[in-house]
Design a protein around this motif. Structure first.
Motif, PDB file in Angstrom:
ATOM      1  N   THR A  41       0.956  -1.206  -0.014  1.00 37.40           N
ATOM      2  CA  THR A  41      -0.027   0.035  -0.033  1.00 37.40           C
ATOM      3  C   THR A  41       1.060   1.307  -0.018  1.00 37.40           C
ATOM      4  O   THR A  41       2.117   0.990   0.169  1.00 37.40           O
ATOM      5  CB  THR A  41      -0.803   0.202   1.266  1.00 37.40           C
ATOM      6  OG1 THR A  41      -0.174   0.112   2.450  1.00 37.40           O
ATOM      7  CG2 THR A  41      -1.839  -1.151   1.203  1.00 37.40           C
ATOM      8  N   LEU A  42       0.328   2.373  -0.260  1.00 35.78           N
ATOM      9  CA  LEU A  42       1.071   3.570  -0.260  1.00 35.78           C
ATOM     10  C   LEU A  42       1.632   3.770   1.172  1.00 35.78           C
ATOM     11  O   LEU A  42       2.727   4.529   1.585  1.00 35.78           O
ATOM     12  CB  LEU A  42       0.279   4.535  -0.509  1.00 35.78           C
ATOM     13  CG  LEU A  42      -0.207   5.018  -1.959  1.00 35.78           C
ATOM     14  CD1 LEU A  42      -1.333   6.085  -2.323  1.00 35.78           C
ATOM     15  CD2 LEU A  42       1.050   4.909  -2.843  1.00 35.78           C
ATOM     16  N   ASP A 111      -4.029   2.566  -4.349  1.00 40.51           N
ATOM     17  CA  ASP A 111      -3.392   2.416  -3.192  1.00 40.51           C
ATOM     18  C   ASP A 111      -2.084   1.333  -3.149  1.00 40.51           C
ATOM     19  O   ASP A 111      -2.323   0.440  -2.402  1.00 40.51           O
ATOM     20  CB  ASP A 111      -4.289   2.309  -1.835  1.00 40.51           C
ATOM     21  CG  ASP A 111      -3.480   2.377  -0.578  1.00 40.51           C
ATOM     22  OD1 ASP A 111      -2.723   3.002  -0.595  1.00 40.51           O
ATOM     23  OD2 ASP A 111      -3.646   1.639   0.412  1.00 40.51           O
TER      24      ASP A 111
END
Length: 123
Positions: A41-42, A111
């Motif tokens: 994910t980010l 994301d």
């Protein structure tokens, strides 16, 4: 040195023609390399591992995954010593060359960050 004149009036030397032919033959049929990737994910949470094929063209690269194919387009950097060469793909992914053996693609709306570590290539 022999010169050949083409109908449109341009002159090319025979050695230049041979060199261009050799370079074209060597660059065709891009092999690519199989690289291990990590999907995150980010925020940095690991989601999965993935294997992808990276075709490195120095000024651009492509990523092929089972469900995705991305072409980076021409990578830009104001100063390669300070800024990571990057481009935005037509699909909206940010594509970055982190080093000769590391590549990253980022899709903020999804994301998702995929970082690829590739084997060191022999010269």
């Amino acid at each position: 040195m022999r010169w050949q004149e083409f109908p449109h009036g341009r002159l090319l030397s025979l050695p230049l023609i041979i060199a261009l032919a050799v370079l074209t033959a060597c660059s065709s049929g891009e092999q690519g390399m199989i690289c291990q990737g990590e999907v995150q994910t980010l925020g940095g949470k690991t989601l999965s591992k993935v294997e992808g094929k990276i075709v490195d063209r120095y000024a651009s690269f492509s990523v092929t995954l089972p469900d995705l194919k991305l072409e980076s387009g021409v990578l830009h950097s104001a100063d390669r010593r300070l800024y990571v060469p990057s481009a935005v793909t037509p699909e909206g992914w940010l594509a970055m060359r982190l080093s000769d053996t590391r590549f990253m693609v980022v899709n903020a709306p999804q994301d998702k960050v995929v970082t690829f570590n590739c084997p060191v290539r022999a010269i």
